[in-house]
Design an enzyme around this catalytic site. Structure first.
Site, PDB file in Angstrom:
ATOM      1  CE  LYS A  13      39.396  44.913  35.991  1.00 17.06           C
ATOM      2  NZ  LYS A  13      39.951  43.580  36.266  1.00 17.06           N
ATOM      3  NE  ARG A  88      33.814  41.300  38.466  1.00 21.05           N
ATOM      4  CZ  ARG A  88      34.712  42.048  39.098  1.00 21.05           C
ATOM      5  NH1 ARG A  88      34.498  43.335  39.269  1.00 21.05           N
ATOM      6  NH2 ARG A  88      35.829  41.511  39.560  1.00 21.05           N
ATOM      7  NE  ARG A 122      44.903  41.700  43.590  1.00 15.44           N
ATOM      8  CZ  ARG A 122      43.858  41.919  42.786  1.00 15.44           C
ATOM      9  NH1 ARG A 122      43.962  42.776  41.791  1.00 15.44           N
ATOM     10  NH2 ARG A 122      42.727  41.274  42.963  1.00 15.44           N
ATOM     11  NE  ARG A 155      40.844  41.763  46.395  1.00 14.99           N
ATOM     12  CZ  ARG A 155      40.438  42.184  45.199  1.00 14.99           C
ATOM     13  NH1 ARG A 155      40.978  43.273  44.668  1.00 14.99           N
ATOM     14  NH2 ARG A 155      39.510  41.545  44.536  1.00 14.99           N
ATOM     15  NE  ARG A 166      38.568  37.605  42.401  1.00 13.63           N
ATOM     16  CZ  ARG A 166      39.744  38.182  42.608  1.00 13.63           C
ATOM     17  NH1 ARG A 166      40.698  37.548  43.238  1.00 13.63           N
ATOM     18  NH2 ARG A 166      39.962  39.396  42.180  1.00 13.63           N
TER      19      ARG A 166
HETATM   20  P1  AMP Z   1      37.389  43.353  42.148  1.00  8.69           P
HETATM   21  O1  AMP Z   1      38.063  44.199  43.181  1.00  8.69           O
HETATM   22  O2  AMP Z   1      36.946  44.149  40.942  1.00  8.69           O
HETATM   23  O3  AMP Z   1      38.199  42.135  41.781  1.00  8.69           O
HETATM   24  O4  AMP Z   1      36.025  42.806  42.803  1.00  8.69           O
HETATM   25  C1  AMP Z   1      36.049  41.976  43.932  1.00  8.69           C
HETATM   26  C2  AMP Z   1      34.737  41.238  44.053  1.00  8.69           C
HETATM   27  O5  AMP Z   1      33.660  42.163  44.234  1.00  8.69           O
HETATM   28  C3  AMP Z   1      34.332  40.407  42.832  1.00  8.69           C
HETATM   29  O6  AMP Z   1      34.965  39.133  42.794  1.00  8.69           O
HETATM   30  C4  AMP Z   1      32.820  40.299  43.046  1.00  8.69           C
HETATM   31  O7  AMP Z   1      32.510  39.377  44.054  1.00  8.69           O
HETATM   32  C5  AMP Z   1      32.485  41.703  43.575  1.00  8.69           C
HETATM   33  N1  AMP Z   1      32.182  42.625  42.465  1.00  8.69           N
HETATM   34  C6  AMP Z   1      32.907  43.711  42.076  1.00  8.69           C
HETATM   35  N2  AMP Z   1      32.336  44.309  41.029  1.00  8.69           N
HETATM   36  C7  AMP Z   1      31.226  43.598  40.725  1.00  8.69           C
HETATM   37  C8  AMP Z   1      30.228  43.683  39.706  1.00  8.69           C
HETATM   38  N3  AMP Z   1      30.259  44.648  38.780  1.00  8.69           N
HETATM   39  N4  AMP Z   1      29.226  42.757  39.712  1.00  8.69           N
HETATM   40  C9  AMP Z   1      29.170  41.778  40.626  1.00  8.69           C
HETATM   41  N5  AMP Z   1      30.098  41.617  41.597  1.00  8.69           N
HETATM   42  C10 AMP Z   1      31.121  42.518  41.654  1.00  8.69           C
END
Ligand code: AMP
Length: 208
Positions: A13, A88, A122, A155, A166
């Site tokens: 994404k 989410r 990644r 990360r 996740r």
């Molecule tokens: P991402 O970079 O989108 O994979 O997000 C990394 C982490 O940020 C996720 O695993 C969650 O812990 C937190 N996070 C990101 N977006 C959200 C969301 N919309 N709701 C809750 N937690 C989020």
């Protein structure tokens, strides 16, 4: 055009959003990236969410919704936006509907086996957030971002223990959004398995 990018972690994404910004000239809003910036700055928000994110869990809805609501008030979103990683949960999607009208939800489809392969390899630029992969998409110089020269790192939540969590959180809490948006007639599916170029092509076809 107001777009949501939906799909499991590692579906590409963020990578696709970086390309779409150049095509549609609308901002890429990644809640994950906003949280990571807050963590790096050790701001009150960063301190609040660090342990949750490192552990692969979701930040609470109220905090995340308030963050996105505020971000969408900024003038650069007037011509549209790409929301990556938000909503989410169903609660987040319902809240979003109250303050913004979504035009299309792109569902990037990827099986668990491919998610695991992508996330475990990644790497991300600490400075600009550009994504790399140890096999499929290496930076020209090891550990250095091609675009900005920033440090390319793993990360914390891309470590094995957090990846499985996740993915489970995605299937349980986020996947129901597919039905939620399909029922509203907003969902389009894009196969996230092929190369970035092919996915970009497929994306252009579905939004044309
Ligand atoms: P991402 O970079 O989108 O994979 O997000 C990394 C982490 O940020 C996720 O695993 C969650 O812990 C937190 N996070 C990101 N977006 C959200 C969301 N919309 N709701 C809750 N937690 C989020």
């Amino acid at each position: 055009m107001n777009l949501i990018f939906l799909g499991p972690p590692g579906a590409g994404k963020g990578t696709l959003a970086a390309r779409v910004v150049e095509i549609l000239h609308i901002p890429h809003i990644s809640t994950g990236a906003i949280f990571r910036t807050a963590i790096a700055a050790q701001s009150p928000l960063g301190k609040k969410v660090k342990a949750i994110i490192d552990d692969g869990k979701l930040v609470d809805d109220a905090t995340t919704i308030a963050l996105v609501r505020e971000r969408l008030m900024q003038t650069d979103t007037h011509a549209g936006y790409i929301l990556d990683g938000f909503p989410r949960t169903i609660a987040q999607a319902e809240a979003l509907a109250e303050f913004s009208a979504v035009d299309k939800v792109i569902n990037f489809d990827l099986p668990d086996s491919a998610v695991l392969e992508r996330l475990s390899g990644r790497r991300v630029c600490k400075n600009c957030g550009l994504n790399y992969h140890v096999i499929f998409n290496k930076p020209a110089q090891d550990g250095v971002c091609d675009s900005c020269g920033g440090q390319v790192y793993t990360r914390v939540d891309d470590r094995e223990e957090a990846i499985a969590k996740r993915l489970a959180v995605y299937r349980e809490q986020t996947e129901p959004l597919i039905g939620f948006y399909r029922d509203k007639g907003l969902l389009v599916d894009v196969d996230a398995s092929p190369s970035v170029e092919k996915v970009v092509e497929n994306f252009k076809a579905v939004i044309a």
